[in-house]
Design a protein around this motif. Sequence first.
Motif, short mmCIF file in Angstrom:
data_model
loop_
_atom_site.label_atom_id
_atom_site.label_comp_id
_atom_site.label_asym_id
_atom_site.label_seq_id
_atom_site.Cartn_x
_atom_site.Cartn_y
_atom_site.Cartn_z
N ARG A 112 31.01 50.85 44.37
CA ARG A 112 31.04 50.35 45.41
C ARG A 112 32.10 50.46 46.62
NH1 ARG A 112 26.73 48.93 43.44
NH2 ARG A 112 25.94 46.83 43.27
N VAL A 113 33.28 50.94 45.81
CA VAL A 113 34.41 51.26 46.98
C VAL A 113 33.97 52.43 47.72
CG1 VAL A 113 35.74 52.54 45.46
CG2 VAL A 113 36.80 51.33 47.20
N ARG A 114 33.14 53.14 47.03
CA ARG A 114 32.73 54.40 47.92
C ARG A 114 31.74 54.08 48.96
NH1 ARG A 114 32.42 56.36 42.34
NH2 ARG A 114 34.02 58.10 42.01
N GLN A 115 30.95 53.02 48.79
CA GLN A 115 30.13 52.61 49.79
C GLN A 115 30.78 51.47 50.88
OE1 GLN A 115 27.56 50.47 47.14
NE2 GLN A 115 26.49 52.36 46.71
N ALA A 116 31.89 51.13 50.48
CA ALA A 116 32.41 50.06 51.60
C ALA A 116 32.78 50.37 52.79
CB ALA A 116 33.53 49.36 50.34
N SER A 117 33.11 49.50 53.73
CA SER A 117 33.70 49.86 54.97
C SER A 117 34.82 48.82 55.22
CB SER A 117 32.77 49.87 55.90
OG SER A 117 32.26 48.39 56.19
N THR A 118 36.07 48.98 55.42
CA THR A 118 37.28 48.11 55.46
C THR A 118 37.62 47.56 54.25
OG1 THR A 118 36.63 48.06 57.74
CG2 THR A 118 38.39 46.64 56.99
N PHE A 119 36.74 46.51 53.89
CA PHE A 119 37.02 45.87 52.66
C PHE A 119 35.99 45.89 51.36
CE2 PHE A 119 38.62 43.14 56.33
CZ PHE A 119 39.52 42.96 55.84
N LEU A 120 36.55 45.82 50.30
CA LEU A 120 35.42 45.63 49.13
C LEU A 120 36.07 44.27 48.53
CD1 LEU A 120 33.47 46.64 46.91
CD2 LEU A 120 35.18 47.56 45.68
N PHE A 121 34.95 43.31 48.40
CA PHE A 121 35.07 42.22 47.55
C PHE A 121 34.54 42.10 46.31
CE2 PHE A 121 34.81 41.23 52.45
CZ PHE A 121 35.72 40.84 52.48
N CYS A 122 35.32 41.96 45.36
CA CYS A 122 35.25 41.91 44.12
C CYS A 122 35.10 40.44 43.34
CB CYS A 122 36.31 42.90 43.17
SG CYS A 122 36.59 44.32 43.93
N ASP A 123 33.78 40.28 42.92
CA ASP A 123 33.54 39.17 42.19
C ASP A 123 33.98 39.26 40.70
OD1 ASP A 123 32.22 36.98 40.92
OD2 ASP A 123 30.28 37.27 41.27
N THR A 124 35.10 39.01 40.57
CA THR A 124 35.99 39.18 39.26
C THR A 124 36.56 40.73 39.32
OG1 THR A 124 34.32 39.73 37.70
CG2 THR A 124 34.49 37.51 38.22
N CYS A 125 37.24 40.94 38.45
CA CYS A 125 37.82 42.35 38.10
C CYS A 125 38.44 42.28 36.47
CB CYS A 125 38.99 42.68 39.16
SG CYS A 125 40.43 41.50 38.95
N LEU A 126 38.91 43.41 35.97
CA LEU A 126 39.41 43.49 34.74
C LEU A 126 40.43 42.48 34.54
CD1 LEU A 126 39.84 47.23 33.71
CD2 LEU A 126 37.70 45.56 33.49
#
Length: 182
Positions: A79-93
């Motif tokens: 997703r970070v490769r597809q994002a523009s400016t921000f990437l919003f992560c619904d949880t993380c490690l």
Amino acid sequence: MEKTLAQIASPIVRVAFVGPECTGKTTLSSTLAQRYHTVWAEEYMRTYLQHKWDTQHLTCTWDDLLPIAQGQVQLENQRVRQASTFLFCDTCLLELMIYAYLYYGQCPPEIERAALSHRYQHLFLTYVDVPWQPDDLRDKPNEREEVFTFFKDKLDSYGIAYQVLKGSVAERIRQCTEKLLL
């Protein structure tokens, strides 16, 4: 194996939401992604465990943690490769790490190392002041405050900076937007 848990470098601003189940992380991630015309990384743990429940009628075990971690990182990196400016992560490690401690009293070391090495420019901890909505996977409707405190204490013990989000969805969106525009 740990290489599969590496967060790729990117100039994109990463924003992650952590907190107890059913506290609005998905709503916030998807709404903010739409508002900022970007993508968001879904919670891989939910997809993985829902499939396990639907096909085997089984819940999470210790052996599921590493595949969940790998899936979350792969999804976030995609997703970070597809994002523009921000990437919003619904949880993380960090979420997975904290839940591992909550349910098992420990976390696989490779997941903990990766969780603590990942960087998010903004980390939000969601409070339990939204209505509980039962589903196949949620299991702590009467322990929400305790789970929130567990999350807060774990983040504090590692010295991880975060902002608590409280209130309605609109209020939480306002709080996030104010922080993102700083």
